[in-house]
Design a protein around this motif. Structure first.
Motif, PDB file in Angstrom:
ATOM      1  N   ILE A 176     -31.530  32.412  26.792  1.00 28.02           N
ATOM      2  CA  ILE A 176     -30.300  31.896  25.992  1.00 28.02           C
ATOM      3  C   ILE A 176     -30.059  30.566  26.056  1.00 28.02           C
ATOM      4  CG2 ILE A 176     -27.773  32.107  25.734  1.00 28.02           C
ATOM      5  CD1 ILE A 176     -28.029  35.000  26.694  1.00 28.02           C
ATOM      6  N   ARG A 177     -30.048  29.752  27.041  1.00 22.97           N
ATOM      7  CA  ARG A 177     -30.148  28.616  27.434  1.00 22.97           C
ATOM      8  C   ARG A 177     -31.247  27.913  26.589  1.00 22.97           C
ATOM      9  NH1 ARG A 177     -32.466  25.999  32.691  1.00 22.97           N
ATOM     10  NH2 ARG A 177     -34.411  27.098  31.744  1.00 22.97           N
ATOM     11  N   ASN A 178     -32.529  28.601  26.727  1.00 16.01           N
ATOM     12  CA  ASN A 178     -33.459  27.520  25.889  1.00 16.01           C
ATOM     13  C   ASN A 178     -33.409  27.730  24.607  1.00 16.01           C
ATOM     14  OD1 ASN A 178     -34.606  26.968  28.386  1.00 16.01           O
ATOM     15  ND2 ASN A 178     -36.135  28.809  28.277  1.00 16.01           N
ATOM     16  N   PHE A 179     -32.828  28.783  23.863  1.00 14.93           N
ATOM     17  CA  PHE A 179     -32.697  29.039  22.509  1.00 14.93           C
ATOM     18  C   PHE A 179     -31.600  28.158  21.870  1.00 14.93           C
ATOM     19  CE2 PHE A 179     -31.293  31.274  18.878  1.00 14.93           C
ATOM     20  CZ  PHE A 179     -32.608  31.534  18.074  1.00 14.93           C
ATOM     21  N   TYR A 180     -30.540  28.026  22.708  1.00 12.81           N
ATOM     22  CA  TYR A 180     -29.533  27.255  22.005  1.00 12.81           C
ATOM     23  C   TYR A 180     -29.393  25.810  22.627  1.00 12.81           C
ATOM     24  CZ  TYR A 180     -28.122  31.609  20.214  1.00 12.81           C
ATOM     25  OH  TYR A 180     -27.905  32.863  19.574  1.00 12.81           O
ATOM     26  N   ASN A 181     -30.449  25.363  23.318  1.00 15.76           N
ATOM     27  CA  ASN A 181     -30.255  23.898  23.892  1.00 15.76           C
ATOM     28  C   ASN A 181     -30.643  22.993  22.918  1.00 15.76           C
ATOM     29  OD1 ASN A 181     -30.296  22.130  26.435  1.00 15.76           O
ATOM     30  ND2 ASN A 181     -32.504  21.800  25.559  1.00 15.76           N
ATOM     31  N   PRO A 182     -31.167  22.988  21.812  1.00 15.95           N
ATOM     32  CA  PRO A 182     -31.621  22.137  20.909  1.00 15.95           C
ATOM     33  C   PRO A 182     -30.119  21.679  20.163  1.00 15.95           C
ATOM     34  CG  PRO A 182     -33.131  23.727  20.749  1.00 15.95           C
ATOM     35  CD  PRO A 182     -32.143  24.320  21.515  1.00 15.95           C
ATOM     36  N   VAL A 183     -29.310  22.570  20.044  1.00 16.58           N
ATOM     37  CA  VAL A 183     -27.816  22.321  19.425  1.00 16.58           C
ATOM     38  C   VAL A 183     -26.882  21.748  20.326  1.00 16.58           C
ATOM     39  CG1 VAL A 183     -25.734  23.531  18.563  1.00 16.58           C
ATOM     40  CG2 VAL A 183     -28.040  24.023  17.582  1.00 16.58           C
ATOM     41  N   TYR A 184     -26.793  22.631  21.447  1.00 16.37           N
ATOM     42  CA  TYR A 184     -25.920  22.140  22.583  1.00 16.37           C
ATOM     43  C   TYR A 184     -26.291  21.447  23.508  1.00 16.37           C
ATOM     44  CZ  TYR A 184     -22.993  25.789  20.097  1.00 16.37           C
ATOM     45  OH  TYR A 184     -22.464  26.315  19.216  1.00 16.37           O
ATOM     46  N   GLY A 185     -27.697  21.119  23.947  1.00 18.75           N
ATOM     47  CA  GLY A 185     -27.960  19.942  24.995  1.00 18.75           C
ATOM     48  C   GLY A 185     -27.278  20.455  26.151  1.00 18.75           C
ATOM     49  N   PHE A 186     -27.650  21.495  26.845  1.00 14.43           N
ATOM     50  CA  PHE A 186     -27.137  21.819  28.337  1.00 14.43           C
ATOM     51  C   PHE A 186     -27.652  21.023  29.313  1.00 14.43           C
ATOM     52  CE2 PHE A 186     -27.216  26.011  25.634  1.00 14.43           C
ATOM     53  CZ  PHE A 186     -26.018  26.140  25.455  1.00 14.43           C
ATOM     54  N   THR A 187     -26.505  20.812  29.901  1.00 15.58           N
ATOM     55  CA  THR A 187     -26.942  20.055  31.161  1.00 15.58           C
ATOM     56  C   THR A 187     -26.652  20.620  32.637  1.00 15.58           C
ATOM     57  OG1 THR A 187     -24.428  19.145  31.114  1.00 15.58           O
ATOM     58  CG2 THR A 187     -26.474  17.937  30.079  1.00 15.58           C
ATOM     59  N   THR A 188     -26.067  21.860  32.332  1.00 17.59           N
ATOM     60  CA  THR A 188     -25.907  22.525  33.545  1.00 17.59           C
ATOM     61  C   THR A 188     -26.184  24.063  33.518  1.00 17.59           C
ATOM     62  OG1 THR A 188     -23.839  21.436  34.161  1.00 17.59           O
ATOM     63  CG2 THR A 188     -24.057  23.309  35.354  1.00 17.59           C
ATOM     64  N   PHE A 189     -27.204  24.649  34.475  1.00 16.45           N
ATOM     65  CA  PHE A 189     -27.265  25.963  34.416  1.00 16.45           C
ATOM     66  C   PHE A 189     -27.245  26.359  35.861  1.00 16.45           C
ATOM     67  CE2 PHE A 189     -30.069  29.659  34.857  1.00 16.45           C
ATOM     68  CZ  PHE A 189     -29.909  30.394  33.831  1.00 16.45           C
ATOM     69  N   ARG A 190     -26.284  27.192  36.313  1.00 15.21           N
ATOM     70  CA  ARG A 190     -26.006  27.302  37.657  1.00 15.21           C
ATOM     71  C   ARG A 190     -25.701  28.744  37.868  1.00 15.21           C
ATOM     72  NH1 ARG A 190     -22.256  23.521  39.619  1.00 15.21           N
ATOM     73  NH2 ARG A 190     -24.025  22.149  39.460  1.00 15.21           N
ATOM     74  N   VAL A 191     -26.299  29.198  38.855  1.00 12.61           N
ATOM     75  CA  VAL A 191     -25.935  30.698  39.178  1.00 12.61           C
ATOM     76  C   VAL A 191     -25.462  30.626  40.834  1.00 12.61           C
ATOM     77  CG1 VAL A 191     -26.899  33.102  39.948  1.00 12.61           C
ATOM     78  CG2 VAL A 191     -27.715  31.906  37.798  1.00 12.61           C
ATOM     79  N   GLN A 192     -24.480  31.195  41.166  1.00 14.12           N
ATOM     80  CA  GLN A 192     -24.006  30.667  42.556  1.00 14.12           C
ATOM     81  C   GLN A 192     -23.247  32.016  42.907  1.00 14.12           C
ATOM     82  OE1 GLN A 192     -22.561  26.708  42.638  1.00 14.12           O
ATOM     83  NE2 GLN A 192     -21.110  27.349  44.331  1.00 14.12           N
ATOM     84  N   GLY A 193     -23.661  32.858  43.736  1.00 16.36           N
ATOM     85  CA  GLY A 193     -23.149  33.980  44.174  1.00 16.36           C
ATOM     86  C   GLY A 193     -23.255  34.757  42.830  1.00 16.36           C
ATOM     87  N   ASN A 194     -22.380  35.580  42.354  1.00 19.89           N
ATOM     88  CA  ASN A 194     -22.225  36.314  41.330  1.00 19.89           C
ATOM     89  C   ASN A 194     -21.824  35.562  39.934  1.00 19.89           C
ATOM     90  OD1 ASN A 194     -22.812  38.696  42.089  1.00 19.89           O
ATOM     91  ND2 ASN A 194     -20.872  39.281  42.702  1.00 19.89           N
ATOM     92  N   HIS A 195     -21.705  34.239  40.309  1.00 19.77           N
ATOM     93  CA  HIS A 195     -21.100  33.298  39.158  1.00 19.77           C
ATOM     94  C   HIS A 195     -22.151  32.618  38.392  1.00 19.77           C
ATOM     95  CE1 HIS A 195     -16.867  33.885  39.956  1.00 19.77           C
ATOM     96  NE2 HIS A 195     -17.288  34.187  41.495  1.00 19.77           N
ATOM     97  N   PHE A 196     -21.885  32.649  37.178  1.00 19.03           N
ATOM     98  CA  PHE A 196     -23.042  31.967  36.183  1.00 19.03           C
ATOM     99  C   PHE A 196     -22.252  31.004  35.468  1.00 19.03           C
ATOM    100  CE2 PHE A 196     -24.682  31.877  31.967  1.00 19.03           C
ATOM    101  CZ  PHE A 196     -25.859  31.285  32.079  1.00 19.03           C
ATOM    102  N   TRP A 197     -22.934  29.852  35.421  1.00 15.96           N
ATOM    103  CA  TRP A 197     -22.405  28.696  34.454  1.00 15.96           C
ATOM    104  C   TRP A 197     -23.465  28.230  33.585  1.00 15.96           C
ATOM    105  CZ3 TRP A 197     -17.963  25.333  34.718  1.00 15.96           C
ATOM    106  CH2 TRP A 197     -16.940  25.768  35.536  1.00 15.96           C
ATOM    107  N   LEU A 198     -23.192  27.811  32.371  1.00 16.45           N
ATOM    108  CA  LEU A 198     -24.192  27.097  31.386  1.00 16.45           C
ATOM    109  C   LEU A 198     -23.308  26.421  30.800  1.00 16.45           C
ATOM    110  CD1 LEU A 198     -27.010  26.841  30.032  1.00 16.45           C
ATOM    111  CD2 LEU A 198     -26.263  28.674  28.350  1.00 16.45           C
TER     112      LEU A 198
END
Ligand code: ZN
Length: 460
Positions: free
Chosen positions: A170-192
């Protein structure tokens, strides 16, 4: 949403508010023109924030993102085709066509293909989900997991017969539009996250926060081998139309809004502290009508006075009104402590309603499912606009097969504008000023929605 007339659900529509008004002058632009369109669709609800500093993770180093933004700024479309149902289905996730999506994306300058329906491939399989057992798939027994080879850059994991896509895909697919700078999995928590968009989710939960607006997923977020997984159905029926509304496949141009005041006549709806739901719903509908007309929309009211209209009659009005969208307004009821705003969109086919009385599992699909993508985009625009302007508890964008949504041929939602059984909230609802302000937010939301889908509408 409580007793009495509401107990007829799923045939009945429970307490919802209809907030539909639109107006002019919003600078929502298409994704490819202005990546910030998402924020605009949200009516300013998007908040830019950064994830918490990585704390020592128990097991794994927080994943670092490497987001390389391409110059294209335009993502390819998710294409998911199915040939046959059940286990014979074949999944093709086209574009990106390699496992290095950013590069692929860069050369995809042509018009992205619209997303295809995924429902036939997400059908319930035996033992996977029992719609009668509750609202959530049972996790009591171990489910078979199959990791499929990456297909067009999409990593798919099949759990208990259901397809999931990895968060990395999902990150890779939408990255061209949104320019993600954070992708983090920490315990059960997910951030993009990026400066424009932040998605937050938790493994095992059905809540997805997008720019701090709450969405209720059809299926809980899963995890396999350290990878966070979202159901393919949620990708196609929620994430994609919300992140990329300008390419909703069957978007129809509209210049009219059918505004439905819930209940009426002998159907009083919820009994609030300062009055009945039917009366508040009518007042809200009238205020929304004003706000929409000020923004250049034509408005049809399903009722303009204290009259009873059947649910089918409301749907008939919506379906007979060309170039329209449908907004139904209700107010909620519950315990005295219950508060907040919620917005309902029709349950996608092959998914379950958010609550057990919301129609259960939508096995075969209904008329309203033809507007799935538009429904969720409209719900997002309205919900986010209101949530971002007022300090309401965000109860989320939810799913149910309410009668006025199942038969509606037009994009439609049900909005519940607060609990009349809560003293403070009912006081607000009873305030004309409040209703006008919320109506203005809804009017702006309809404008945002139309602008966000403008390019898709122009194709027709
Ligand atoms: Zn109601």
């Amino acid at each position: 949403m409580t007793s009495g007339l509401h107990s007829k659900i799923p045939q009945a529509v429970t307490a919802f508010l209809i907030l539909a008004m639109a107006s002019a002058s919003c600078d929502v632009t298409r994704a490819e023109d202005k990546p910030g369109f998402f924020k605009k669709l949200f009516g300013g609800g998007g908040k830019t924030e950064t994830p918490p500093a990585p704390t020592p993770a128990p097991k794994s180093e927080p994943a670092k993102t490497t987001s390389k933004t391409t110059s294209s700024g335009k993502p390819p479309r998710v294409i998911i085709t199915t040939t046959g149902g059940g286990s014979k289905k074949k999944v093709e996730l086209n574009k990106p066509t390699t496992s290095t999506p950013p590069k692929t994306v860069a050369k995809t300058e042509s018009k992205p293909e619209p997303i295809k329906d995924v429902t036939s491939s997400a059908r319930r399989t035996e033992g996977e989900f029992n719609p009668d057992a509750g609202d959530k798939p049972s996790s009591s027994k171990p489910e078979a997991v199959t990791v499929l080879p990456a297909n067009g850059g999409w990593e798919i994991v099949k759990i208990g017969g259901r397809d999931y896509v990895t968060a990395e895909s999902i990150r890779n697919f939408y990255n061209p539009v949104y320019g993600f700078t954070t992708f983090r999995v920490q315990g059960n928590h997910f951030w993009l996250g990026s400066s424009k968009l932040i998605l937050k989710a938790q493994v095992g939960s059905q809540e997805l926060l997008i720019n701090n607006i709450k969405f209720i997923l059809s299926f809980p977020v899963q995890e396999h081998n350290g990878k966070v997984l979202f159901s393919r159905l949620d990708l196609c029926k929620l994430i994609d139309p919300v992140l990329y509304p300008s390419h909703i496949e069957n978007a129809e141009y509209f210049d009219t809004v059918v505004v439905d005041a819930g209940h009426g006549g002998h159907d009083a709806g919820a009994r609030g502290i300062y009055g009945y739901e039917k009366d508040f719903a009518l007042k809200m509908a009238m205020a929304v009508r004003t706000a929409l007309m000020q923004r250049g929309f034509k408005v049809i009211l399903t009722r303009a006075n204290d009259t009873f209209i059947s649910l089918g009659g409301r749907v008939a009005i919506a379906n007979q009104t060309p170039k329209s969208i449908f907004l139904s307004f209700h107010f909620n009821s519950g315990g005295s402590a219950a508060t907040g705003i919620e917005t309902w969109a029709l349950t996608p086919q092959s998914a379950a309603a958010t609550i057990s009385r919301g129609g259960g599992y939508n096995i075969n699909g209904v008329t309203g499912n033809k507007q799935d993508s538009a429904n969720i985009a409209l719900a997002t625009a309205v919900h986010a606009s209101v949530i971002s302007r007022f300090k309401f508890v965000d109860r989320g964008i939810k799913r149910a097969q309410w009668s006025v949504l199942t038969g509606c041929k037009r994009p439609g939602i049900l909005f519940e504008g607060g609990f009349v059984t809560n003293g403070a909230e009912c006081q607000l609802v009873a305030s004309e000023t409040y209703r006008q302000q919320v109506s203005a937010a809804i009017g702006d939301a309809v404008v945002n929605y139309r602008k966000a889908l403008e390019s898709a509408m122009a194709k027709r």
